[in-house]
Design a protein around this motif. Structure first.
Motif, PDB file in Angstrom:
ATOM      1  N   ARG A  74     -15.009  21.621 -12.211  1.00 32.89           N
ATOM      2  CA  ARG A  74     -15.157  20.243 -11.724  1.00 32.89           C
ATOM      3  C   ARG A  74     -13.920  19.816 -10.939  1.00 32.89           C
ATOM      4  O   ARG A  74     -14.023  19.154  -9.899  1.00 32.89           O
ATOM      5  CB  ARG A  74     -15.393  19.299 -12.903  1.00 32.89           C
ATOM      6  CG  ARG A  74     -15.516  17.831 -12.489  1.00 32.89           C
ATOM      7  CD  ARG A  74     -16.085  16.988 -13.610  1.00 32.89           C
ATOM      8  NE  ARG A  74     -15.267  17.029 -14.806  1.00 32.89           N
ATOM      9  CZ  ARG A  74     -14.203  16.235 -15.014  1.00 32.89           C
ATOM     10  NH1 ARG A  74     -13.824  15.371 -14.067  1.00 32.89           N
ATOM     11  NH2 ARG A  74     -13.522  16.307 -16.126  1.00 32.89           N
ATOM     12  N   PHE A 120     -14.025  21.210  -7.464  1.00 30.47           N
ATOM     13  CA  PHE A 120     -14.965  20.475  -6.626  1.00 30.47           C
ATOM     14  C   PHE A 120     -14.375  19.139  -6.186  1.00 30.47           C
ATOM     15  O   PHE A 120     -14.417  18.780  -4.999  1.00 30.47           O
ATOM     16  CB  PHE A 120     -16.283  20.248  -7.389  1.00 30.47           C
ATOM     17  CG  PHE A 120     -17.259  19.395  -6.648  1.00 30.47           C
ATOM     18  CD1 PHE A 120     -18.013  19.917  -5.597  1.00 30.47           C
ATOM     19  CD2 PHE A 120     -17.425  18.057  -6.968  1.00 30.47           C
ATOM     20  CE1 PHE A 120     -18.902  19.125  -4.891  1.00 30.47           C
ATOM     21  CE2 PHE A 120     -18.305  17.256  -6.276  1.00 30.47           C
ATOM     22  CZ  PHE A 120     -19.053  17.793  -5.235  1.00 30.47           C
ATOM     23  N   GLU A 121     -13.792  18.395  -7.116  1.00 22.90           N
ATOM     24  CA  GLU A 121     -13.264  17.069  -6.797  1.00 22.90           C
ATOM     25  C   GLU A 121     -12.074  17.139  -5.846  1.00 22.90           C
ATOM     26  O   GLU A 121     -11.861  16.224  -5.047  1.00 22.90           O
ATOM     27  CB  GLU A 121     -12.868  16.334  -8.081  1.00 22.90           C
ATOM     28  CG  GLU A 121     -14.054  15.944  -8.947  1.00 22.90           C
ATOM     29  CD  GLU A 121     -13.662  15.096 -10.146  1.00 22.90           C
ATOM     30  OE1 GLU A 121     -12.504  14.620 -10.196  1.00 22.90           O
ATOM     31  OE2 GLU A 121     -14.521  14.899 -11.032  1.00 22.90           O
ATOM     32  N   PRO A 141     -22.361  22.414  -7.406  1.00 30.27           N
ATOM     33  CA  PRO A 141     -22.671  21.094  -6.853  1.00 30.27           C
ATOM     34  C   PRO A 141     -22.560  21.050  -5.338  1.00 30.27           C
ATOM     35  O   PRO A 141     -21.726  21.752  -4.744  1.00 30.27           O
ATOM     36  CB  PRO A 141     -21.627  20.186  -7.505  1.00 30.27           C
ATOM     37  CG  PRO A 141     -20.475  21.091  -7.820  1.00 30.27           C
ATOM     38  CD  PRO A 141     -21.088  22.419  -8.155  1.00 30.27           C
ATOM     39  N   PHE A 199     -20.623  16.275  -8.912  1.00 24.87           N
ATOM     40  CA  PHE A 199     -20.594  17.190 -10.046  1.00 24.87           C
ATOM     41  C   PHE A 199     -21.376  16.581 -11.210  1.00 24.87           C
ATOM     42  O   PHE A 199     -21.121  15.459 -11.586  1.00 24.87           O
ATOM     43  CB  PHE A 199     -19.144  17.459 -10.454  1.00 24.87           C
ATOM     44  CG  PHE A 199     -18.981  18.678 -11.328  1.00 24.87           C
ATOM     45  CD1 PHE A 199     -19.140  18.584 -12.700  1.00 24.87           C
ATOM     46  CD2 PHE A 199     -18.687  19.903 -10.776  1.00 24.87           C
ATOM     47  CE1 PHE A 199     -18.979  19.698 -13.499  1.00 24.87           C
ATOM     48  CE2 PHE A 199     -18.523  21.038 -11.573  1.00 24.87           C
ATOM     49  CZ  PHE A 199     -18.675  20.923 -12.936  1.00 24.87           C
TER      50      PHE A 199
END
Length: 367
Positions: free
Chosen positions: A343, A346-347, A363, A367
């Motif tokens: 996560r 992704f962020e 994703p 997410f």
């Protein structure tokens, strides 16, 4: 897009850690105290393996006691016999096979001292476990008890040297089990921290007195382990940077200890705090311990890791990007989300590999 600071690799001796997001040691109190004392099993494999699949670059085990009396509770893990070593070897192999970030794993070696032989948190009981219920006598620098616990026996010089030998033997087992690194647990009011803290250690012999005497056991353990592990293997030391109590260890003391540890072959200081005494006054908040790691890193030049109420990828990125620490240890946030690192990638806009079994869940927008 430039690689986020959190996802840049870090070299510790010959160990290449793929990024700076790591798993902090977290005791599970899940060993069978009768059938297989101290032996990690399927729960431990699932627990640590989930972090490997979730993208952690470095995982540290829960405290593995270096002898039976050093366990925090009868349900704690150990690394002092062949059965325990075999259990850990299975977990190490699993993490190496399935870690999506070329995950490395380290053994945290510990002795609980006067805080040993206690009931585990979800037992429904508190305090010391009596011998009649599977407990044992404890040891410490002196005979003063931690609040609510049974008083320990004061360690003799022979006892102290035997514990150093136990740390050494456990380190050899860790190497043989395939661990990538070792962390010495010198924090949270356990044995090495008990010797470090003037609030606990009132000895007047070579293992007490001034700071040099109080730090002697920690450095002796470091020396002994450094002598039996490969020169290419990094050695970590977890410390409590402050006792959060008047007359106890402060950050200046910890800067000095970290500097000494570096001279003795420690490669990274894992900076936590507290645990020596019950009357501590902790001031928690997001990243409340990071300032300690930053000061140790700045004043000694040794690599540091930080931990404590660091829950979001943005927080972790800020800590590393601004040079406050070389790595961020995640604990409770990882229990809530074992895929925290996927996560985070992704962020922060970092392209990170997923396990092929999970690729359908990568994703696209959120997410």
């Amino acid at each position: 897009m430039a690689t986020p600071a959190l996802f840049k690799p870090l070299s510790l001796r010959s160990l290449e850690v793929q990024h700076r997001g790591w798993v902090s040691p977290m005791c599970q109190y899940s060993c069978d105290p009768v059938a297989a004392p101290g032996v990690p099993h399927d729960w431990h494999l699932m627990h640590l393996g989930s972090f490997a699949a979730g993208g952690a670059a470095l995982i540290l085990t829960e405290a593995a006691a270096v002898n039976a009396a050093g366990r925090i509770s009868p349900r704690d893990a150990g690394l002092y016999n062949d059965e325990q070593a075999a259990g850990w070897e299975r977990i190490v192999s699993f993490v190496h096979r399935h870690g999506v970030a070329d995950t490395k794993i380290g053994a945290q070696l510990a002795h609980a001292g006067r805080k040993a032989s206690t009931y585990w948190p979800f037992s429904g009981e508190k305090g010391s476990v009596p011998v009649s219920d599977g407990g044992w006598g404890t040891v410490g620098p002196g005979t003063a008890a931690f609040d609510g616990f049974a008083p320990p026996a004061a360690m003799t010089d022979e006892d102290i040297r035997a514990v150093i030998a136990d740390f050494t033997a456990s380190a050899v087992r860790a190497v043989d089990a395939g661990f990538d690194t070792i962390e010495v647990h010198g924090a949270h009011g356990y044995l090495l921290h008990q010797f470090q803290s003037p609030l606990v250690n009132d000895r007047t012999d070579t293992w007490g007195g001034d700071a040099a005497g109080r730090n002697r056991l920690t450095l002796a353990v470091v020396d002994a382990i450094r002598n039996v592990i490969p020169d290419s293997m990094p050695l970590l030391l977890r410390i409590s940077a402050t006792d959060w109590a008047e007359g106890g260890i402060g950050i200046e003391d910890s800067v000095h200890l970290a500097s000494q540890a570096a001279e003795h072959g420690v490669d990274l200081i894992d900076v936590s705090s507290g645990g020596a005494v019950a009357h501590q006054r902790i001031q928690p908040g997001p990243g409340y311990q990071t300032g300690f790691a930053a000061r140790i890193r700045r004043e000694t030049g040794i690599a540091t890791g930080t931990v404590g109420l660091l829950t979001s990828p943005g927080q972790a990125e800020h800590v590393v990007a601004t040079g406050q620490a070389d790595g961020v240890f995640i604990a409770r946030a990882a229990l809530r989300d074992p895929h925290w690192w996927l996560r985070a990638a992704f962020e922060l806009g970092h392209d990170m590999r997923w396990a092929p079994q999970y690729e359908r869940a990568v994703p696209r927008h959120a997410f």
